[in-house]
Design a protein around this motif. Structure first.
Motif, PDB file in Angstrom:
ATOM      1  N   PHE A  24      -8.070 -41.940 -30.440  1.00 45.79           N
ATOM      2  CA  PHE A  24      -6.894 -41.083 -30.473  1.00 45.79           C
ATOM      3  C   PHE A  24      -5.728 -41.747 -29.735  1.00 45.79           C
ATOM      4  CE2 PHE A  24      -4.264 -37.839 -28.413  1.00 45.79           C
ATOM      5  CZ  PHE A  24      -3.746 -37.215 -29.540  1.00 45.79           C
ATOM      6  N   ILE A  25      -6.010 -42.287 -28.555  1.00 43.87           N
ATOM      7  CA  ILE A  25      -4.968 -42.968 -27.775  1.00 43.87           C
ATOM      8  C   ILE A  25      -4.471 -44.209 -28.511  1.00 43.87           C
ATOM      9  CG2 ILE A  25      -4.555 -44.258 -25.640  1.00 43.87           C
ATOM     10  CD1 ILE A  25      -6.449 -42.226 -24.264  1.00 43.87           C
ATOM     11  N   LEU A  26      -5.376 -44.935 -29.143  1.00 42.54           N
ATOM     12  CA  LEU A  26      -4.982 -46.102 -29.924  1.00 42.54           C
ATOM     13  C   LEU A  26      -4.081 -45.696 -31.091  1.00 42.54           C
ATOM     14  CD1 LEU A  26      -5.307 -49.154 -30.323  1.00 42.54           C
ATOM     15  CD2 LEU A  26      -7.325 -48.657 -31.709  1.00 42.54           C
ATOM     16  N   GLY A  27      -4.419 -44.601 -31.760  1.00 45.07           N
ATOM     17  CA  GLY A  27      -3.579 -44.100 -32.845  1.00 45.07           C
ATOM     18  C   GLY A  27      -2.200 -43.690 -32.363  1.00 45.07           C
ATOM     19  N   GLU A  28      -2.142 -43.011 -31.215  1.00 48.85           N
ATOM     20  CA  GLU A  28      -0.850 -42.632 -30.632  1.00 48.85           C
ATOM     21  C   GLU A  28      -0.036 -43.864 -30.257  1.00 48.85           C
ATOM     22  OE1 GLU A  28       0.998 -39.915 -29.977  1.00 48.85           O
ATOM     23  OE2 GLU A  28      -0.419 -38.635 -31.053  1.00 48.85           O
ATOM     24  N   SER A  29      -0.704 -44.877 -29.737  1.00 49.24           N
ATOM     25  CA  SER A  29      -0.004 -46.113 -29.365  1.00 49.24           C
ATOM     26  C   SER A  29       0.583 -46.798 -30.585  1.00 49.24           C
ATOM     27  CB  SER A  29      -0.967 -47.067 -28.649  1.00 49.24           C
ATOM     28  OG  SER A  29      -1.489 -46.469 -27.511  1.00 49.24           O
TER      29      SER A  29
END
Length: 119
Positions: free
Chosen positions: A14-19
């Motif tokens: 999820f954090i990778l997608g947001e980044s």
């Protein structure tokens, strides 16, 4: 411990997608990008770890609760769509038709691929 490890994997994607969304200024949710990234990762890996499967099963059991905030948001902004009922109805019908068609074609492809691998 496997449950926590599985949740950690989900949160990291999820954090990778947001980044990725922020870096590339994409008009797509970070959660959706994270799901796409984890899907490609699992396709390359070829399997799902027990930890990820355990965490995913726990989330699937409460899927209705994960969808509820969006439904409530639409309920409170319904007045904005009052003059757009035809466009909303057409989008819902077309979206449903495309979803079912895509699922049908994907399932047909996956089952045909599975049969050819067994032979």
């Amino acid at each position: 411990m496997p449950l926590l490890r599985g949740f950690l994997v989900l949160v990291l994607f999820f954090i990778l997608g947001e980044s990725v969304r922020l870096l590339l200024a994409l008009p797509v949710s970070g959660g959706v990008l994270g799901m796409v990234l984890i899907t490609f990762t699992l396709m390359v890996k070829g399997s799902v770890s027990d930890a990820l499967a355990t965490a995913s099963q726990g989330l699937i059991s409460v899927l209705v609760l994960l969808i509820m905030p969006g439904v409530v948001g639409v309920f409170f902004t319904a007045s904005q769509f009052s003059g757009q009922w035809l466009a909303v109805a057409a989008a819902l019908l077309l979206g449903t038709l495309l979803s079912v068609l895509t699922t049908l074609l994907l399932m047909k492809w996956v089952t045909a691929r599975g049969v050819s691998e067994r032979e």
